[in-house]
Write a protein that holds these residues in place. Structure first.
Motif, short mmCIF file in Angstrom:
data_model
loop_
_atom_site.label_atom_id
_atom_site.label_comp_id
_atom_site.label_asym_id
_atom_site.label_seq_id
_atom_site.Cartn_x
_atom_site.Cartn_y
_atom_site.Cartn_z
N UNK A 451 0.82 -1.20 0.00
CA UNK A 451 0.00 0.00 0.00
C UNK A 451 0.86 1.26 0.00
N UNK A 452 2.02 1.20 0.66
CA UNK A 452 2.96 2.31 0.58
C UNK A 452 3.43 2.51 -0.86
N UNK A 453 3.70 1.42 -1.57
CA UNK A 453 4.15 1.53 -2.95
C UNK A 453 3.05 2.06 -3.87
N UNK A 454 1.81 1.74 -3.56
CA UNK A 454 0.69 2.15 -4.42
C UNK A 454 0.31 3.61 -4.22
N UNK A 455 0.71 4.21 -3.08
CA UNK A 455 0.31 5.59 -2.80
C UNK A 455 0.92 6.53 -3.85
N UNK A 456 0.07 7.36 -4.45
CA UNK A 456 0.48 8.40 -5.41
C UNK A 456 1.21 7.82 -6.62
N UNK A 457 0.91 6.57 -6.99
CA UNK A 457 1.59 5.94 -8.11
C UNK A 457 1.18 6.60 -9.42
N UNK A 458 2.19 6.98 -10.21
CA UNK A 458 1.95 7.56 -11.53
C UNK A 458 2.34 6.53 -12.58
N UNK A 459 1.52 5.52 -12.73
CA UNK A 459 1.84 4.35 -13.56
C UNK A 459 1.52 4.53 -15.02
N UNK A 460 0.96 5.68 -15.39
CA UNK A 460 0.66 5.97 -16.78
C UNK A 460 -0.57 5.28 -17.32
N UNK A 461 -1.27 4.51 -16.48
CA UNK A 461 -2.45 3.77 -16.92
C UNK A 461 -2.23 2.27 -16.94
N UNK A 462 -1.01 1.81 -16.68
CA UNK A 462 -0.72 0.38 -16.74
C UNK A 462 -1.51 -0.41 -15.71
N UNK A 463 -1.88 0.21 -14.59
CA UNK A 463 -2.62 -0.50 -13.57
C UNK A 463 -4.11 -0.57 -13.88
N UNK A 464 -4.61 0.30 -14.75
CA UNK A 464 -6.05 0.41 -14.95
C UNK A 464 -6.48 0.16 -16.40
N UNK A 465 -5.55 -0.20 -17.26
CA UNK A 465 -5.91 -0.51 -18.64
C UNK A 465 -6.75 -1.79 -18.68
N UNK A 466 -7.52 -1.94 -19.76
CA UNK A 466 -8.43 -3.08 -19.86
C UNK A 466 -7.77 -4.39 -20.22
N UNK A 467 -6.47 -4.39 -20.50
CA UNK A 467 -5.77 -5.62 -20.86
C UNK A 467 -4.53 -5.79 -19.98
N UNK A 468 -4.18 -7.04 -19.70
CA UNK A 468 -2.90 -7.29 -19.03
C UNK A 468 -1.80 -6.67 -19.88
N UNK A 469 -0.98 -5.78 -19.29
CA UNK A 469 -0.05 -4.99 -20.11
C UNK A 469 0.81 -5.80 -21.06
N UNK A 470 1.39 -6.90 -20.60
CA UNK A 470 2.27 -7.65 -21.48
C UNK A 470 1.50 -8.30 -22.63
N UNK A 471 0.20 -8.56 -22.43
CA UNK A 471 -0.59 -9.19 -23.48
C UNK A 471 -0.94 -8.20 -24.59
N UNK A 472 -0.73 -6.91 -24.33
CA UNK A 472 -1.00 -5.89 -25.35
C UNK A 472 0.28 -5.26 -25.88
N UNK A 473 1.42 -5.60 -25.27
CA UNK A 473 2.68 -4.93 -25.61
C UNK A 473 3.04 -5.10 -27.08
N UNK A 474 2.95 -6.34 -27.59
CA UNK A 474 3.31 -6.58 -28.98
C UNK A 474 2.44 -5.82 -29.95
N UNK A 475 1.14 -5.79 -29.68
CA UNK A 475 0.23 -5.05 -30.56
C UNK A 475 0.49 -3.56 -30.48
N UNK A 476 0.77 -3.05 -29.28
CA UNK A 476 1.10 -1.63 -29.14
C UNK A 476 2.34 -1.30 -29.96
N UNK A 477 3.32 -2.21 -29.95
CA UNK A 477 4.54 -1.98 -30.72
C UNK A 477 4.25 -1.96 -32.22
N UNK A 478 3.41 -2.90 -32.69
CA UNK A 478 3.05 -2.92 -34.10
C UNK A 478 2.34 -1.64 -34.51
#
Length: 486
Positions: A451-478
């Motif tokens: 919870x200390x680590x999560x406080x004021x986290x500026x993750x850019x949306x990686x925590x709240x995006x609709x897909x598991x980040x690594x599962x979308x990484x390749x498509x984002x790169x394409x």
């Protein structure tokens, strides 16, 4: 392996002292950290034969094992730190047979001090650069609120930034010397601290081009900046000079803030991060009278974090509310990839959820170097030290953009609800969070370290995006290839 015989080094292979294996070190440290609370996980890590490609699951398990209780998280962190410090060595010759333990690091020559004073007037308010604008006051609040609404940052970030806006006198950090270890870092706070008129101890390599950039920053600001020097040359070699640098920093006035902003490619990243950790450990143990030692770090968003239920719910809604086109295209992609592409980010209702944003291209050495900092933050907080450790947003730094795959993924990330920041925005935002933490004793204390680590986290949306980040990484790169080339 180049440059492995100098200063702080990986341990020599008992069977072949000329060989120093980064894989063996990383695997052993992770296993030791897990062994404190998860013997099965420790055995799996120790037996892993494909470490360079399959390290991801073991770094995730480090976080999962620590969720059993607050003490479990501390035990994992303390065991990981102990293992790393016990295993790393200081080279005394090229054979590796007589290397020193870190505690026995032989001292180098002491440092002199070069002091500089900026000629400008201190900036007395928080000014946030953002896409060509310079936001002040309520405009900063509106921008942060927009980030919160878009799921780019955690809501608690608005609370922290708001406190800094309400207390502009905090910016100067009176009574402190902030050691910026990695003064030339794009993500480091040096430019902001110089503008605000803080007292800074700037530490970086002995490189004229680097110090020329630092000089340019200092001249236009209002800060007092001191730096270590030897034989007329500014800078320090972290891989060789930790004992002398610890003595030099311990003599600085006021509360000393040790900020780690170092980065190096490959295995050297583990070495320099371990050097800063040893430096911090020595300073925490030093007798500075009434003057305290605080610690500061930036956590990478491309790591594994436990995240609050609110973030899980937001990501679940994003997945369930995706467009009809996304549903139609996603189904065959998931089927063809064996379920690896465009997966749900969390099991609905998880509390906390596990956000796994590790990027395989960054490799196990990068993951260990960043996890080391999180471990030190966890242990230091537990031991009563004021710690500023904040999750920084994905940022277009030089080190990211020189990796073509990451550059392309960042260029296409906006299509998945992830905002990638410019360095100027990240720099000021994270410096403001540093100021907040130092004035509030490290921010609010929570029951569990995650919870200390999560406080004021500026993750850019990686925590709240609709897909598991690594599962979308390749498509984002394409999708981002064209933007990355531009």
């Amino acid at each position: 392996m180049p440059d492995q015989q100098h200063g702080l080094v990986f341990p020599a292979d008992p069977q072949d002292p000329s060989r120093r294996s980064t894989t063996a070190l990383g695997r052993a440290v992770v296993a030791d950290a897990l062994r404190a609370v998860d013997e099965v996980g420790a055995r799996a890590a120790a037996a892993e034969t494909g470490w360079r490609s399959d390290y991801l699951v073991h770094f995730r398990r480090l976080v999962e094992a620590g969720l059993a209780s607050p003490q479990a998280a501390v035990d994992v962190a303390r065991a990981g730190l102990a293992s790393l410090h016990d295993r790393m060595r200081v080279a005394t010759d090229r054979t590796g047979e007589d290397d020193d333990h870190l505690a026995d690091w032989p001292p180098s020559a002491p440092f002199d001090t070069v002091e500089q004073q900026g000629t400008g007037e201190p900036v007395t308010e928080l000014v946030l650069p953002y896409r060509g604008e310079r936001l002040r006051g309520d405009a900063v609040r509106r921008r942060v609120d927009a980030w919160v609404a878009a799921g780019v940052v955690e809501p608690s970030l608005a609370e922290a930034v708001g406190a800094v806006l309400d207390n502009p006198d905090w910016l100067r950090l009176e009574g402190r010397t902030v050691a910026v270890v990695g003064a030339g870092s794009e993500m480091g706070p040096l430019p902001s601290l110089v503008r605000w008129g803080a007292r800074v101890a700037a530490v970086d390599l002995v490189r004229e081009d680097l110090w020329a950039r630092v000089d340019q920053t200092v001249r236009g600001g209002a800060a007092t900046v001191v730096s270590p020097a030897r034989d007329g040359h500014r800078g320090a070699d972290l891989l060789a000079d930790v004992p002398a640098l610890a003595d030099w920093l311990a003599a600085q006035p006021g509360t000393l803030v040790v900020g780690s902003y170092v980065y190096a490619d490959g295995a050297t990243n583990v070495r320099v991060s371990t050097a800063v950790d040893e430096l911090s450990r020595r300073l925490l143990a030093a007798d500075r009278g009434a003057d305290a030692v605080d610690l500061a770090f930036l956590a990478t968003p491309t790591d594994v974090f436990a995240v609050p239920a609110e973030a899980v719910d937001a990501a679940t809604r994003a997945y369930e509310d995706r467009s009809r086109v996304a549903r139609v295209l996603g189904r065959p992609l998931r089927t063809a990839s064996g379920g690896r592409l465009l997966r749900r980010p969390y099991a609905p209702g998880s509390d906390p959820g596990i956000n796994d944003s590790l990027v395989p291209q960054q490799g196990p050495n990068y993951a260990l170097a960043k996890r080391l900092q999180r471990w030190r933050a966890t242990v230091a907080r537990h031991d009563g030290v004021t710690v500023s450790m904040n999750v920084a947003p994905p940022t277009r730094t030089r080190s990211v953009l020189k990796n073509r795959g990451l550059a392309a993924a960042y260029a296409g990330a906006h299509r998945f609800g992830v905002e990638v920041f410019d360095p100027s925005t990240s720099n000021v935002l994270m410096a403001a969070l540093l100021v907040h933490d130092l004035h509030t004793g490290g921010g609010p204390r929570h029951e569990h370290p995650w919870e200390d680590e999560a406080y004021a986290a500026a993750h850019g949306g990686l925590w709240r995006t609709g897909y598991a980040p690594r599962s979308a990484l390749g498509l984002a790169a394409l999708l981002g290839v064209g933007g990355a080339r531009g």
